[in-house]
Write a protein that holds these residues in place. Structure first.
Motif, PDB file in Angstrom:
ATOM      1  N   ALA A 139       9.593  17.376 -15.102  1.00  0.00           N
ATOM      2  CA  ALA A 139       8.390  17.364 -15.917  1.00  0.00           C
ATOM      3  C   ALA A 139       8.353  18.462 -16.961  1.00  0.00           C
ATOM      4  O   ALA A 139       7.863  18.266 -18.050  1.00  0.00           O
ATOM      5  CB  ALA A 139       7.165  17.452 -15.022  1.00  0.00           C
ATOM      6  N   ARG A 140       8.838  19.622 -16.670  1.00  0.00           N
ATOM      7  CA  ARG A 140       8.700  20.750 -17.572  1.00  0.00           C
ATOM      8  C   ARG A 140       9.869  20.926 -18.535  1.00  0.00           C
ATOM      9  O   ARG A 140       9.838  21.769 -19.386  1.00  0.00           O
ATOM     10  CB  ARG A 140       8.529  22.036 -16.766  1.00  0.00           C
ATOM     11  CG  ARG A 140       7.371  21.973 -15.794  1.00  0.00           C
ATOM     12  CD  ARG A 140       6.178  22.717 -16.325  1.00  0.00           C
ATOM     13  NE  ARG A 140       5.140  22.741 -15.342  1.00  0.00           N
ATOM     14  CZ  ARG A 140       3.941  22.212 -15.556  1.00  0.00           C
ATOM     15  NH1 ARG A 140       3.669  21.629 -16.668  1.00  0.00           N
ATOM     16  NH2 ARG A 140       3.017  22.275 -14.628  1.00  0.00           N
ATOM     17  N   ARG A 170      -0.700   6.036 -16.590  1.00  0.00           N
ATOM     18  CA  ARG A 170      -1.093   6.979 -15.526  1.00  0.00           C
ATOM     19  C   ARG A 170      -0.178   6.870 -14.308  1.00  0.00           C
ATOM     20  O   ARG A 170       0.155   7.877 -13.684  1.00  0.00           O
ATOM     21  CB  ARG A 170      -2.541   6.761 -15.128  1.00  0.00           C
ATOM     22  CG  ARG A 170      -3.487   7.242 -16.199  1.00  0.00           C
ATOM     23  CD  ARG A 170      -4.918   7.139 -15.782  1.00  0.00           C
ATOM     24  NE  ARG A 170      -5.760   7.570 -16.896  1.00  0.00           N
ATOM     25  CZ  ARG A 170      -7.057   7.518 -16.891  1.00  0.00           C
ATOM     26  NH1 ARG A 170      -7.686   7.053 -15.836  1.00  0.00           N
ATOM     27  NH2 ARG A 170      -7.746   7.918 -17.935  1.00  0.00           N
ATOM     28  N   ALA A 223       3.010   8.575 -15.237  1.00  0.00           N
ATOM     29  CA  ALA A 223       2.784  10.018 -15.253  1.00  0.00           C
ATOM     30  C   ALA A 223       2.817  10.590 -13.833  1.00  0.00           C
ATOM     31  O   ALA A 223       3.447  11.623 -13.580  1.00  0.00           O
ATOM     32  CB  ALA A 223       1.450  10.333 -15.929  1.00  0.00           C
ATOM     33  N   LYS A 224       2.168   9.900 -12.919  1.00  0.00           N
ATOM     34  CA  LYS A 224       2.139  10.355 -11.528  1.00  0.00           C
ATOM     35  C   LYS A 224       3.542  10.332 -10.922  1.00  0.00           C
ATOM     36  O   LYS A 224       3.943  11.255 -10.214  1.00  0.00           O
ATOM     37  CB  LYS A 224       1.191   9.486 -10.705  1.00  0.00           C
ATOM     38  CG  LYS A 224       0.961   9.987  -9.311  1.00  0.00           C
ATOM     39  CD  LYS A 224      -0.094   9.161  -8.590  1.00  0.00           C
ATOM     40  CE  LYS A 224      -0.330   9.706  -7.200  1.00  0.00           C
ATOM     41  NZ  LYS A 224      -1.353   8.948  -6.480  1.00  0.00           N
ATOM     42  N   TYR A 241       5.045  13.966 -15.481  1.00  0.00           N
ATOM     43  CA  TYR A 241       4.679  14.193 -16.881  1.00  0.00           C
ATOM     44  C   TYR A 241       3.184  13.977 -17.040  1.00  0.00           C
ATOM     45  O   TYR A 241       2.551  13.296 -16.238  1.00  0.00           O
ATOM     46  CB  TYR A 241       5.399  13.210 -17.801  1.00  0.00           C
ATOM     47  CG  TYR A 241       6.896  13.355 -17.876  1.00  0.00           C
ATOM     48  CD1 TYR A 241       7.531  14.565 -17.686  1.00  0.00           C
ATOM     49  CD2 TYR A 241       7.694  12.253 -18.164  1.00  0.00           C
ATOM     50  CE1 TYR A 241       8.911  14.683 -17.770  1.00  0.00           C
ATOM     51  CE2 TYR A 241       9.070  12.362 -18.259  1.00  0.00           C
ATOM     52  CZ  TYR A 241       9.666  13.579 -18.058  1.00  0.00           C
ATOM     53  OH  TYR A 241      11.028  13.701 -18.141  1.00  0.00           O
ATOM     54  N   THR A 242       2.614  14.519 -18.109  1.00  0.00           N
ATOM     55  CA  THR A 242       1.223  14.222 -18.419  1.00  0.00           C
ATOM     56  C   THR A 242       1.165  12.823 -19.022  1.00  0.00           C
ATOM     57  O   THR A 242       2.170  12.302 -19.527  1.00  0.00           O
ATOM     58  CB  THR A 242       0.641  15.212 -19.444  1.00  0.00           C
ATOM     59  OG1 THR A 242       1.342  15.058 -20.686  1.00  0.00           O
ATOM     60  CG2 THR A 242       0.723  16.659 -18.957  1.00  0.00           C
ATOM     61  N   ALA A 243      -0.019  12.226 -18.990  1.00  0.00           N
ATOM     62  CA  ALA A 243      -0.186  10.903 -19.586  1.00  0.00           C
ATOM     63  C   ALA A 243       0.118  10.968 -21.083  1.00  0.00           C
ATOM     64  O   ALA A 243       0.701  10.030 -21.643  1.00  0.00           O
ATOM     65  CB  ALA A 243      -1.604  10.387 -19.343  1.00  0.00           C
ATOM     66  N   GLY A 244      -0.233  12.065 -21.723  1.00  0.00           N
ATOM     67  CA  GLY A 244       0.054  12.233 -23.144  1.00  0.00           C
ATOM     68  C   GLY A 244       1.545  12.259 -23.429  1.00  0.00           C
ATOM     69  O   GLY A 244       2.012  11.693 -24.420  1.00  0.00           O
ATOM     70  N   ARG A 245       2.280  12.930 -22.557  1.00  0.00           N
ATOM     71  CA  ARG A 245       3.736  12.984 -22.749  1.00  0.00           C
ATOM     72  C   ARG A 245       4.363  11.613 -22.515  1.00  0.00           C
ATOM     73  O   ARG A 245       5.260  11.200 -23.245  1.00  0.00           O
ATOM     74  CB  ARG A 245       4.370  14.013 -21.816  1.00  0.00           C
ATOM     75  CG  ARG A 245       5.842  14.209 -22.124  1.00  0.00           C
ATOM     76  CD  ARG A 245       6.408  15.391 -21.407  1.00  0.00           C
ATOM     77  NE  ARG A 245       7.723  15.726 -21.955  1.00  0.00           N
ATOM     78  CZ  ARG A 245       8.548  16.571 -21.412  1.00  0.00           C
ATOM     79  NH1 ARG A 245       8.201  17.213 -20.308  1.00  0.00           N
ATOM     80  NH2 ARG A 245       9.707  16.821 -21.965  1.00  0.00           N
TER      81      ARG A 245
END
Length: 63
Positions: free
Chosen positions: A3-4, A30, A33-34, A38-42
């Motif tokens: 994720a990062r 979503r 993302a889960k 990752y974020t939903a935006g990413r």
């Protein structure tokens, strides 16, 4: 998927393609993302990068 981690080049192309495949199989942003961290935006940004045709959002009609 990490994720990062900053994604660039071939790694970004591969991750975006994998997310696109998942989305086209019916997963929501979503959910992806889960699953990925990752974020939903990413996720949305990577889907856009991959040229994904996005599904319309749910519209609530209160008649």
């Amino acid at each position: 998927m990490t994720a990062r981690k900053y994604l660039k080049g071939e790694a970004r192309i591969q991750v975006a393609a994998a997310l696109k495949k998942r989305y086209e199989e019916g997963a929501t942003i979503r959910q992806i993302a889960k699953e990925t961290g990752y974020t939903a935006g990413r996720v949305a940004g990577l889907l856009w990068f991959a040229g994904t045709r996005m599904r319309p959002g749910a519209i609530r009609c209160d008649d």
